[in-house]
Design a protein around this motif. Structure first.
Motif, PDB file in Angstrom:
ATOM      1  N   LYS A  70      -3.060  14.917  -8.064  1.00  0.00           N
ATOM      2  CA  LYS A  70      -3.289  14.128  -9.275  1.00  0.00           C
ATOM      3  C   LYS A  70      -4.338  14.737 -10.199  1.00  0.00           C
ATOM      4  N   THR A  71      -5.347  15.391  -9.630  1.00  0.00           N
ATOM      5  CA  THR A  71      -6.438  15.927 -10.453  1.00  0.00           C
ATOM      6  C   THR A  71      -6.233  17.373 -10.862  1.00  0.00           C
ATOM      7  N   GLY A  72      -5.447  18.116 -10.100  1.00  0.00           N
ATOM      8  CA  GLY A  72      -5.279  19.536 -10.376  1.00  0.00           C
ATOM      9  C   GLY A  72      -6.443  20.383  -9.897  1.00  0.00           C
ATOM     10  N   HIS A  73      -7.399  19.758  -9.167  1.00  0.00           N
ATOM     11  CA  HIS A  73      -8.510  20.530  -8.609  1.00  0.00           C
ATOM     12  C   HIS A  73      -7.991  21.466  -7.523  1.00  0.00           C
ATOM     13  N   ALA A  74      -8.685  22.583  -7.352  1.00  0.00           N
ATOM     14  CA  ALA A  74      -8.293  23.577  -6.350  1.00  0.00           C
ATOM     15  C   ALA A  74      -8.241  22.942  -4.957  1.00  0.00           C
ATOM     16  N   LEU A  75      -7.336  23.423  -4.133  1.00  0.00           N
ATOM     17  CA  LEU A  75      -7.187  22.969  -2.754  1.00  0.00           C
ATOM     18  C   LEU A  75      -7.336  24.162  -1.828  1.00  0.00           C
ATOM     19  N   CYS A  76      -7.949  23.935  -0.682  1.00  0.00           N
ATOM     20  CA  CYS A  76      -8.061  24.988   0.339  1.00  0.00           C
ATOM     21  C   CYS A  76      -6.784  25.011   1.167  1.00  0.00           C
ATOM     22  N   GLY A  77      -6.344  26.197   1.563  1.00  0.00           N
ATOM     23  CA  GLY A  77      -5.232  26.321   2.496  1.00  0.00           C
ATOM     24  C   GLY A  77      -3.869  26.498   1.869  1.00  0.00           C
ATOM     25  N   LEU A  78      -3.804  26.646   0.560  1.00  0.00           N
ATOM     26  CA  LEU A  78      -2.489  26.809  -0.071  1.00  0.00           C
ATOM     27  C   LEU A  78      -1.826  28.119   0.314  1.00  0.00           C
ATOM     28  N   GLU A  79      -2.628  29.057   0.800  1.00  0.00           N
ATOM     29  CA  GLU A  79      -2.075  30.343   1.217  1.00  0.00           C
ATOM     30  C   GLU A  79      -1.582  30.309   2.662  1.00  0.00           C
ATOM     31  N   GLN A  80      -1.675  29.140   3.282  1.00  0.00           N
ATOM     32  CA  GLN A  80      -1.284  29.028   4.692  1.00  0.00           C
ATOM     33  C   GLN A  80       0.185  29.367   4.889  1.00  0.00           C
ATOM     34  N   PRO A  81       0.493  29.961   6.011  1.00  0.00           N
ATOM     35  CA  PRO A  81       1.917  30.203   6.295  1.00  0.00           C
ATOM     36  C   PRO A  81       2.616  28.876   6.583  1.00  0.00           C
ATOM     37  N   ILE A  82       3.893  28.873   6.356  1.00  0.00           N
ATOM     38  CA  ILE A  82       4.695  27.697   6.691  1.00  0.00           C
ATOM     39  C   ILE A  82       5.683  28.125   7.761  1.00  0.00           C
ATOM     40  N   GLU A  83       5.996  27.217   8.653  1.00  0.00           N
ATOM     41  CA  GLU A  83       6.955  27.535   9.708  1.00  0.00           C
ATOM     42  C   GLU A  83       8.291  27.867   9.053  1.00  0.00           C
ATOM     43  N   GLN A  84       8.756  29.087   9.195  1.00  0.00           N
ATOM     44  CA  GLN A  84       9.948  29.549   8.486  1.00  0.00           C
ATOM     45  C   GLN A  84      11.233  29.020   9.130  1.00  0.00           C
ATOM     46  N   THR A  85      11.400  27.728   8.979  1.00  0.00           N
ATOM     47  CA  THR A  85      12.527  27.013   9.544  1.00  0.00           C
ATOM     48  C   THR A  85      13.808  27.334   8.785  1.00  0.00           C
ATOM     49  N   LYS A  86      14.864  27.596   9.537  1.00  0.00           N
ATOM     50  CA  LYS A  86      16.173  27.938   8.968  1.00  0.00           C
ATOM     51  C   LYS A  86      17.127  26.771   9.210  1.00  0.00           C
ATOM     52  N   TRP A  87      18.002  26.504   8.236  1.00  0.00           N
ATOM     53  CA  TRP A  87      19.002  25.457   8.417  1.00  0.00           C
ATOM     54  C   TRP A  87      20.220  25.749   7.561  1.00  0.00           C
ATOM     55  N   SER A  88      21.336  25.160   7.968  1.00  0.00           N
ATOM     56  CA  SER A  88      22.584  25.311   7.214  1.00  0.00           C
ATOM     57  C   SER A  88      22.925  24.002   6.531  1.00  0.00           C
ATOM     58  N   VAL A  89      23.489  24.122   5.347  1.00  0.00           N
ATOM     59  CA  VAL A  89      23.901  22.968   4.557  1.00  0.00           C
ATOM     60  C   VAL A  89      25.411  23.034   4.401  1.00  0.00           C
ATOM     61  N   ALA A  90      26.069  21.922   4.666  1.00  0.00           N
ATOM     62  CA  ALA A  90      27.523  21.876   4.539  1.00  0.00           C
ATOM     63  C   ALA A  90      27.969  20.660   3.734  1.00  0.00           C
ATOM     64  N   ALA A  91      27.078  20.191   2.837  1.00  0.00           N
ATOM     65  CA  ALA A  91      27.402  19.032   2.004  1.00  0.00           C
ATOM     66  C   ALA A  91      26.382  18.942   0.874  1.00  0.00           C
ATOM     67  N   ILE A  92      26.729  18.183  -0.147  1.00  0.00           N
ATOM     68  CA  ILE A  92      25.765  17.815  -1.173  1.00  0.00           C
ATOM     69  C   ILE A  92      25.692  16.296  -1.229  1.00  0.00           C
ATOM     70  N   GLU A  93      24.579  15.797  -1.731  1.00  0.00           N
ATOM     71  CA  GLU A  93      24.373  14.359  -1.867  1.00  0.00           C
ATOM     72  C   GLU A  93      24.171  14.029  -3.353  1.00  0.00           C
TER      73      GLU A  93
END
Length: 184
Positions: free
Chosen positions: A139-162
């Motif tokens: 909401k404030t746009g103030h800097a946040l710590c940890g934005l460079e953190q890795p994210i678990e590179q989860t893979k998934w398949s999509v076979a539909a749209i909503e």
């Protein structure tokens, strides 16, 4: 005439939601005083196209367009790639997970849908598509710590749209599925 706020989403699997919630937790721990509205896990999705306000009378024709657009498609594979802050890491307003795709099938599907919606007089937001999942709004746009953190590179398949409706409320958006179109 009653209008509804609509978008087209690609479903995400529970493992993706769990990876994003883990990133949320990590950011909360590193930024306990930050004024961030974290996306409710029940509303996490990958937006393919934000349509915007449409008339209820247009819902059926949008559904027909979506049903035709997915005919003959094979599943599309995505994976979470990295955390990203928009507009930048120094003044992050939106916290997202960038999503990468094997191939370009989702981009082609989006182009097909946008073209058909435009032919039907439904313009949508007109923004170029960058595959991402929003999971926080600062909401404030103030800097946040940890934005460079890795994210678990989860893979998934999509076979539909909503086909989704979104109602904005003071406590956050409420999403309702209008229809579901499996790839056939």
């Amino acid at each position: 005439m009653h209008k509804l706020r609509a978008f087209i989403a690609l479903p995400v699997r529970q493992e993706v939601i769990e990876a994003l919630v883990g990133s949320q937790r990590s950011l909360v721990e590193r930024n306990p005083r930050a004024d961030v509205r974290w996306t409710n896990p029940a509303t996490i999705h990958l937006t393919l196209f934000f349509i915007g306000d449409i008339l209820e009378s247009q819902v059926e024709s949008v559904g027909q367009i979506l049903g035709e657009a997915v005919r003959g498609l094979s599943p599309i594979t995505f994976w979470l790639h990295h955390v990203e802050a928009l507009p930048d890491t120094h003044h992050p307003k939106i916290i997202t997970a960038r999503v990468w795709e094997d191939g370009r099938e989702a981009k082609k599907l989006r182009q097909r849908i946008v073209s058909k919606l435009n032919d039907a007089g439904i313009a949508g937001d007109g923004k170029p598509w960058v595959a991402h999942i929003t999971f926080g709004r600062n909401k404030t746009g103030h800097a946040l710590c940890g934005l460079e953190q890795p994210i678990e590179q989860t893979k998934w398949s999509v076979a539909a749209i909503e086909f989704m409706a979104s109602e904005l409320t003071p406590s956050g958006p409420v999403h309702t599925q209008i229809d579901y179109f499996p790839f056939a």
